[in-house]
Structure formats: C-alpha cells, structure tokens
Design an enzyme around this catalytic site. Structure first.
Site, PDB file in Angstrom:
ATOM      1  N   GLU A 298       0.710  -1.358   0.111  1.00 55.86           N
ATOM      2  CA  GLU A 298      -0.012  -0.053  -0.040  1.00 55.86           C
ATOM      3  C   GLU A 298       0.725   1.253   0.060  1.00 55.86           C
ATOM      4  O   GLU A 298       1.940   1.111   0.768  1.00 55.86           O
ATOM      5  CB  GLU A 298      -0.830   0.004   1.331  1.00 55.86           C
ATOM      6  CG  GLU A 298      -1.779   1.483   1.444  1.00 55.86           C
ATOM      7  CD  GLU A 298      -2.369   1.360   2.687  1.00 55.86           C
ATOM      8  OE1 GLU A 298      -3.142   2.149   2.973  1.00 55.86           O
ATOM      9  OE2 GLU A 298      -1.930   0.329   3.578  1.00 55.86           O
ATOM     10  N   LYS A 362      -9.486   2.531  -3.143  1.00 53.62           N
ATOM     11  CA  LYS A 362      -9.976   2.269  -1.736  1.00 53.62           C
ATOM     12  C   LYS A 362     -11.575   3.032  -1.610  1.00 53.62           C
ATOM     13  O   LYS A 362     -11.586   4.176  -1.728  1.00 53.62           O
ATOM     14  CB  LYS A 362      -9.093   2.523  -0.739  1.00 53.62           C
ATOM     15  CG  LYS A 362      -9.722   2.223   0.623  1.00 53.62           C
ATOM     16  CD  LYS A 362      -8.376   2.339   1.557  1.00 53.62           C
ATOM     17  CE  LYS A 362      -8.749   1.744   2.885  1.00 53.62           C
ATOM     18  NZ  LYS A 362      -7.707   1.952   3.986  1.00 53.62           N
ATOM     19  N   CYS A 419      -5.502  -2.114   2.913  1.00 52.10           N
ATOM     20  CA  CYS A 419      -5.184  -1.995   4.398  1.00 52.10           C
ATOM     21  C   CYS A 419      -6.435  -2.732   5.209  1.00 52.10           C
ATOM     22  O   CYS A 419      -6.836  -3.708   4.909  1.00 52.10           O
ATOM     23  CB  CYS A 419      -5.153  -0.649   4.691  1.00 52.10           C
ATOM     24  SG  CYS A 419      -4.652  -0.311   6.383  1.00 52.10           S
TER      25      CYS A 419
END
Length: 543
Positions: A298, A362, A419
């Site tokens: 990430e 995301k 995440c």
C-alpha cells in the site's frame, strides 16, 4: 443471588456471590479488569480460557446488577454501565497499540495519543453498554441468561462492525477464528456467527458456580463442550490432507521493503525508494521459476507516480517480458470546475512500457487516519488537527465498490482490498458481481504500528476472510506480515515482521463452489441469533 453451599461446592458459589454483591465503582473496576482479561483471547495470544473467565465474571456481575425483575427500569442503567466498563477494558487492552501511530510524527500528533488509546475504546464501549442492557431485558436465572447475554453482546458486535463506518476489529468471534479447525465454521456462518458461538461457549461455565441443580450447573458447560468439539470435528474433516493445487502459470513475488514511516519516506527521496523496490523485484528467483506477477504494498511511493512519467517509465521498464506489477499508490483525479484536486488510495496494475492498465480506489477509508469525517472536518482543522496521511484534504473514497475486482492479465479476477478493508466480513466480493474472483488481494502498510500486536491482529482477521469466502489470500505489507494463505486459512508462505525481503510463491487455487457464507452473508448468523433469542425468551417466561 446464588445460594450458599458448603465444602468444595460452596467455594465457587461464594465466589460468584462475591462478584454479584459488588456495587458502584467496585463493580465497574472489576468489569473493566474482566474485559481486559478477555483481550488475551485475541491474536497474537489466543488464550481462549481468558475469555471464559472474562465472560463468566461478566455474568456474575450482571446477576448482581439485574437482581430483581420487578425493578427493570432501575437495573437497566447499572447493567449498561457493567457492559460499558467491560467493553472499555476489553478494547483498551486490545487496541493500546494504536498509540504507536500518534508517535510516528510525535511533534504533531503526540498530544492526541489519549484520544486514540483511551478515547476510541471509551466511545466504542457504548456498543457493549447497549448489548448488556439488551441482555438485561432477557435476563433470567439459570442457563437462559447465557443465551440472553449472547444475543445482546453478539448483536452489539454486529452493530460495532456496521454503524458509523464500522470497526469490527477484535470482534469476539476472533477468539475462535485463530485455531485452524475451529475457524472453518466461518465458511458457514462468518465472523458474527463465530462471535455468537464464542459468547455462548465461553459464558456457559458461569453456571458452574450458580446452578441450583446438577443439570443447571453442569448442563450448559456440557453443551458448550459438545459445540466446541463439533466445530473442531467439522474443521478437521473440511481441511484436505494435501494442499490444493496451484493456479497454473502464476508465480507471485511479494516485495516487503520494510520502509520506515518517518522522514526517510518523503518525496525528495523518491529515487532511493524506487531503486529499493526495483532491486528487490529483480533479485534472482528463490527456488522456482521467474515471477509472473510482482506485488508492492500500500502507498508504495511518497509521490504520485501517475504524474511522474520518468518514475513510471523506470518502474515499468524494470519488468521482464510478460511480467505485471501490482502496487499500492496514491493517485489524483482532475477536479471539476470549482472543486479541489481529489486524491485516492489506490491499487494500480503497471505494464511495460509505461502503462497503468487497471486501478482500484479504496472505498472504505480509515476515519481520522485517511480523512476527517465531514461533520467535524472544518472544526478539527480549525484547531490544527489533520488526518495522519500527508495528503491535502485527505483521501476521497472510491465511488463504486464494484471497482474492487481487478482484471490483471495472467491472474484470476482479484478481489482487491487496501489495508483494513480486509477486516470487514461480507464486503470482500461486491454484490452484483457476476464473476466470482479467484483470490483476495490485500496490500497494506502497518509500519504505523511497529512491533506490536496490531500487525498480527490485522493478518489474523484478513486470514479469516479467506475461510469465509473460500478464496486464497495474497497479502503484501510494507513492514510485514506478508503472506500467501490458501482457501482454508493455511499459511503456505510468509515473511516475518520488520524484515526487508521478497517472497516467491505459487498462487493456491480457490475452492470450486462459493461457500455458504459467500452466498448468504450474515443471514445464517441472523438465524442463529433468532434461535438464541427464542431460547432466552422461553427461559425468561418460565422464570
């Protein structure tokens, strides 16, 4: 109140009576300590007996707080306070490591450390207050109150995972979600189903010290042992003896650069950072064919690689013929007139010569970490507070969850998660997607939390998604723990925490058919919750 006994039988009765007799601040302190003890059942400790003791004490405290059915109004608040104190202790002991993130840039965020270490658990404990108050409405003598507590507490955990963006971290079902055999039932009922079972099983021994008959004392623990044994037998029979075959033609390389989350990770150091990634990616193969797909973690870059043609060309040019790179990276989107530049936490697929072929933005952002909630944004910025990530205005959320399926040449369709998106059960595969993915891809950066339980808890929760969905998990983390996990939750390869390394491995195949949980989500859990509610109501009416 439980009756007194004598001899060895009287000792546990006197113990439970002592807890039930507590009042005021003494009751709340004991509830806090009991909740903190329960956190030892979570990763990386996995001490299930700690949750047994924790929930047994909670039952005895509730016996005292709910002493009279005739005084329901007067006992709701004391029961809610027991729940709040228990939840506060549980979450404080389980989430203390969040404080590490406030010390990465201590000059700017250290003052707010108590808000994360104490304030967040205090706020989230409100869900447990609601859960214990709900249990009070169903409270009755005997085994029925175990079902009542399970309904209230499991319902509270479901709410904690969904309301206000949701935060299902260390949900109580993770007490069963670490053992490879016990965790297999997640393919049927998911995390929240495991949560209901964990509460029933771990709270049942409370009746050993309060039952008024042999059946009342030993019956619930006997049923709990049967349930636990049945879960273990199901899991042992579900897991094949041999590992599943690998996906043909796929060889993965996970790059774990172990970059610190400090001043070294700044735009002015872009050349060194890109060099580090390229050097790791080009290392000779480790005991097998050359990698076909390279994965970086990430937010791999402290700059926008999409707007840096030279760096993009360097990265793409470092790939061998036929290789693909999948990397986390921030990206910017040109604004409409009158709007500010929007930034996204993204996953990109890069191909030679310098092409970004697919992107996922995301969707489920971390409040206060990646953005400031809209109602508080202006106020918080006025007092000098910003999100942890150094992005002007914070990240924007991806517009469509359907973007989650990445189309990477040579790979099965990949359900992308960034995440902590991987901790949300039922959210891995977006609804309405016609083609079932062949793997879960999770890129993350746990450098914020150092060598604490945080990264280990994160891995354990992501691993449970593999069992729920019947899909292998490929997890690449900046500082670790990077791992390849098969569709049964078995770790086939991994890298240790805080080590610079690469991991070459095959991609395990997915289970042929979707699991029951993949098809029906939380409906089996809701059916179980309804059954427990009916049992609690039946006991309440007979009392």
């Amino acid at each position: 109140m439980p009756r007194r006994g004598s001899g060895s039988e009287g000792a546990p009765l006197r113990l439970s009576g002592w807890f039930a007799a507590l009042r005021g601040w003494r009751r709340l302190i004991v509830a806090f300590l009991a909740g903190a003890l329960g956190a030892l059942a979570m990763p990386p400790f996995g001490m299930l007996p700690a949750l047994v003791l924790s929930l047994s004490v909670a039952v005895w405290l509730m016996d005292g707080a709910a002493a009279s059915r005739a005084r329901l109004r007067q006992t709701l608040l004391p029961c809610a306070m027991v729940g709040w104190a228990w939840g506060f202790g549980y979450l404080t002991a389980g989430l203390w490591w969040l404080g590490s993130a406030f010390l990465v840039e201590a000059d700017e965020f250290a003052w707010a450390l108590p808000l994360g270490v104490v304030g967040l658990p205090a706020a989230l404990a409100s869900f447990y207050a609601v859960g214990f108050a709900g249990a009070r409405l169903l409270w009755s003598p005997g085994a029925g109150r175990i079902c009542g507590l399970a309904v209230g507490l499991a319902g509270a955990e479901w709410l904690r995972g969904h309301l206000f963006t949701g935060f299902p971290w260390n949900t109580l079902g993770m007490a069963l979600g670490q053992n490879l055999w016990l965790t297999q039932s997640a393919c049927l009922v998911g995390l929240y189903g495991l949560t209901l079972v964990a509460i029933l099983v771990c709270a049942a021994p409370a009746t050993l010290a309060t039952g008024t008959s042999a059946l009342g004392r030993f019956g619930p623990s006997g049923v709990a042992a049967v349930i636990l044994g049945s879960l273990a037998l199901f899991g042992a029979n579900r897991i094949p003896v041999a590992h599943d075959k690998a996906v043909a033609g796929v060889r993965l390389r996970l790059v774990q650069p172990n970059l610190p989350q400090d001043a070294k990770f700044r735009p002015e150091n872009r050349e060194d950072i890109v060099d580090r990634y390229i050097e790791l990616s080009q290392r000779p193969p480790l005991g097998g064919p050359a990698p076909t797909h390279i994965i970086w973690p990430e937010s791999a870059f402290p700059f926008l690689i999409q707007r840096d043609p030279a760096s993009l060309a360097r990265v793409a040019g470092s790939l061998q013929s036929g290789q693909r790179l999948i990397t986390g990276a921030a990206r910017a989107e040109e604004p409409l007139p009158g709007e500010r530049l929007r930034y996204f936490n993204a996953i990109m697929t890069i191909e030679p010569p310098n092409r970004i072929s697919d992107t996922y933005d995301k969707v489920h952002l971390v409040p206060f970490g990646e953005y400031l909630p809209a109602p508080l944004d202006a106020l918080l910025r006025a007092v000098g507070l910003r999100q942890f990530v150094s992005i002007p205005g914070g990240f924007s959320a991806g517009s469509r969850a359907g973007q989650r399926i990445l189309d990477v040449p040579g790979l099965p369709p990949a359900a992308a998660t960034i995440c902590y998106e991987a901790i949300f059960p039922g959210a891995i595969v977006p609804s309405g997607v016609s083609m079932r993915p062949g793997l879960i891809l999770n890129v993350t950066n746990d450098a914020w939390f150092g060598d604490t339980p945080g990264p280990r808890q994160h891995l354990a929760q992501a691993r449970l998604r593999a069992v729920e969905e019947g899909l292998p998990l490929v997890r690449d983390a900046n500082t670790g723990i990077s791992a390849i996990i098969d569709a049964y939750g078995r770790v086939t390869a991994s890298l240790p925490l805080n080590e610079e390394a690469v991991l070459d491995a095959d991609l395990p195949a997915s289970i042929d058919a979707p699991t029951l949980y993949a098809r029906f989500g939380d409906w089996p859990f809701l059916a179980m919750l309804t059954a427990a509610l009916l049992c609690a109501l039946g006991a309440w009416r007979r009392a």
